[in-house]
Motif scaffolding. Sequence first.
Motif, PDB file in Angstrom:
ATOM      1  N   ALA A   1      68.827  64.213  60.972  1.00 16.07           N
ATOM      2  CA  ALA A   1      67.820  63.714  61.909  1.00 16.07           C
ATOM      3  C   ALA A   1      68.289  62.393  62.501  1.00 16.07           C
ATOM      4  CB  ALA A   1      66.488  63.509  61.192  1.00 16.07           C
TER       5      ALA A   1
ATOM      6  N   THR B   1      53.224  62.630  65.494  1.00 16.04           N
ATOM      7  CA  THR B   1      53.635  63.494  66.605  1.00 16.04           C
ATOM      8  C   THR B   1      53.845  62.669  67.869  1.00 16.04           C
ATOM      9  OG1 THR B   1      52.417  65.329  65.612  1.00 16.04           O
ATOM     10  CG2 THR B   1      53.025  65.551  67.927  1.00 16.04           C
TER      11      THR B   1
ATOM     12  N   SER C   1      62.850  68.001  68.093  1.00 17.30           N
ATOM     13  CA  SER C   1      62.121  68.620  66.992  1.00 17.30           C
ATOM     14  C   SER C   1      61.527  67.539  66.097  1.00 17.30           C
ATOM     15  CB  SER C   1      63.039  69.534  66.178  1.00 17.30           C
ATOM     16  OG  SER C   1      64.057  68.775  65.566  1.00 17.30           O
ATOM     17  N   LEU C   2      60.516  67.950  65.343  1.00 18.33           N
ATOM     18  CA  LEU C   2      59.841  67.074  64.398  1.00 18.33           C
ATOM     19  C   LEU C   2      59.678  67.842  63.099  1.00 18.33           C
ATOM     20  CD1 LEU C   2      58.048  64.589  63.575  1.00 18.33           C
ATOM     21  CD2 LEU C   2      56.129  65.810  64.623  1.00 18.33           C
ATOM     22  N   ALA C   3      60.055  67.233  61.997  1.00 12.48           N
ATOM     23  CA  ALA C   3      59.839  67.824  60.677  1.00 12.48           C
ATOM     24  C   ALA C   3      58.782  66.986  59.973  1.00 12.48           C
ATOM     25  CB  ALA C   3      61.136  67.844  59.881  1.00 12.48           C
TER      26      ALA C   3
ATOM     27  N   VAL D   1      56.664  66.418  56.489  1.00 15.25           N
ATOM     28  CA  VAL D   1      56.716  66.712  55.062  1.00 15.25           C
ATOM     29  C   VAL D   1      55.355  66.383  54.478  1.00 15.25           C
ATOM     30  CG1 VAL D   1      57.837  66.231  52.871  1.00 15.25           C
ATOM     31  CG2 VAL D   1      59.166  66.158  54.994  1.00 15.25           C
TER      32      VAL D   1
ATOM     33  N   SER E   1      59.885  71.428  68.956  1.00 14.55           N
ATOM     34  CA  SER E   1      59.322  72.239  67.873  1.00 14.55           C
ATOM     35  C   SER E   1      58.902  71.343  66.720  1.00 14.55           C
ATOM     36  CB  SER E   1      60.358  73.261  67.381  1.00 14.55           C
ATOM     37  OG  SER E   1      61.448  72.587  66.774  1.00 14.55           O
ATOM     38  N   VAL E   2      57.995  71.876  65.913  1.00 12.11           N
ATOM     39  CA  VAL E   2      57.520  71.157  64.731  1.00 12.11           C
ATOM     40  C   VAL E   2      57.687  72.080  63.535  1.00 12.11           C
ATOM     41  CG1 VAL E   2      55.551  70.037  63.620  1.00 12.11           C
ATOM     42  CG2 VAL E   2      55.838  69.866  66.104  1.00 12.11           C
ATOM     43  N   THR E   3      58.296  71.564  62.489  1.00 17.17           N
ATOM     44  CA  THR E   3      58.489  72.314  61.255  1.00 17.17           C
ATOM     45  C   THR E   3      57.693  71.624  60.147  1.00 17.17           C
ATOM     46  OG1 THR E   3      60.740  72.843  61.966  1.00 17.17           O
ATOM     47  CG2 THR E   3      60.199  73.271  59.667  1.00 17.17           C
ATOM     48  N   LEU E   4      56.970  72.415  59.415  1.00 16.77           N
ATOM     49  CA  LEU E   4      56.135  71.901  58.337  1.00 16.77           C
ATOM     50  C   LEU E   4      56.810  72.196  56.996  1.00 16.77           C
ATOM     51  CD1 LEU E   4      53.378  70.653  57.641  1.00 16.77           C
ATOM     52  CD2 LEU E   4      52.424  72.947  57.692  1.00 16.77           C
ATOM     53  N   HIS E   5      56.990  71.158  56.192  1.00 16.60           N
ATOM     54  CA  HIS E   5      57.598  71.304  54.871  1.00 16.60           C
ATOM     55  C   HIS E   5      56.630  70.813  53.806  1.00 16.60           C
ATOM     56  CE1 HIS E   5      61.626  72.018  56.523  1.00 16.60           C
ATOM     57  NE2 HIS E   5      61.321  71.107  57.417  1.00 16.60           N
TER      58      HIS E   5
END
Length: 194
Positions: A36, A63, A71-73, A75, A116-120
């Motif tokens: 990142a 956000t 992209s955004l991750a 956590v 995009s956004v990824t959720l962990h």
Amino acid sequence: LDAALGGALATHVGIVQFRGRTDQVLDIPTLGRLGAARIVLVGVGPKRGFAGARLRQAVAVATRAAGGASSLALVLGEHAEGAAAVRSVGEGVGLGAYTFSRYFTGERAPKRTLGSVTLHRAHGRVGATERRALELGLAVAAGVNLARDAVNEPPNVLTPEALAEAARRVAKDGHLKITVLDEKGIEKAGMKLL
């Protein structure tokens, strides 16, 4: 993250006195030491009472801070467990990513939008119930953003007829029944403060 940055994250947090207060943001470049480009820490305030609205607000702040990143991750920690929390995350992402730039041109026009956004999860995986909750949160945010668009439009664009047509589209897409009143119907319904 701190280990990957050779302890620089914790050091920087101390130097700038980041305390994790509600809506406090710390944006740190990784200088190529991680996949990142940046790490954004968002304060959520005290652990007690952290759920729902505070979680949604923190995700919206994160956000917005991500801005035009590709992209955004996100956590989720231990205090963001369950479907209700995941729904709040969906709402926060949708509300935080909102911009009304339809009439911006030249330098004011956004160069990029969040891709995009990824959720962990810190522990475990996101299950089917949580996926449905996330979709519901995103749908709620989309509804709020539709209302925001309507409020932001100038009156020469959002005429009563245009508002009625927008409502018809929402009803059709949502398989809802709709009745649009004309001036006589409004008077008959006793809507005198419209």
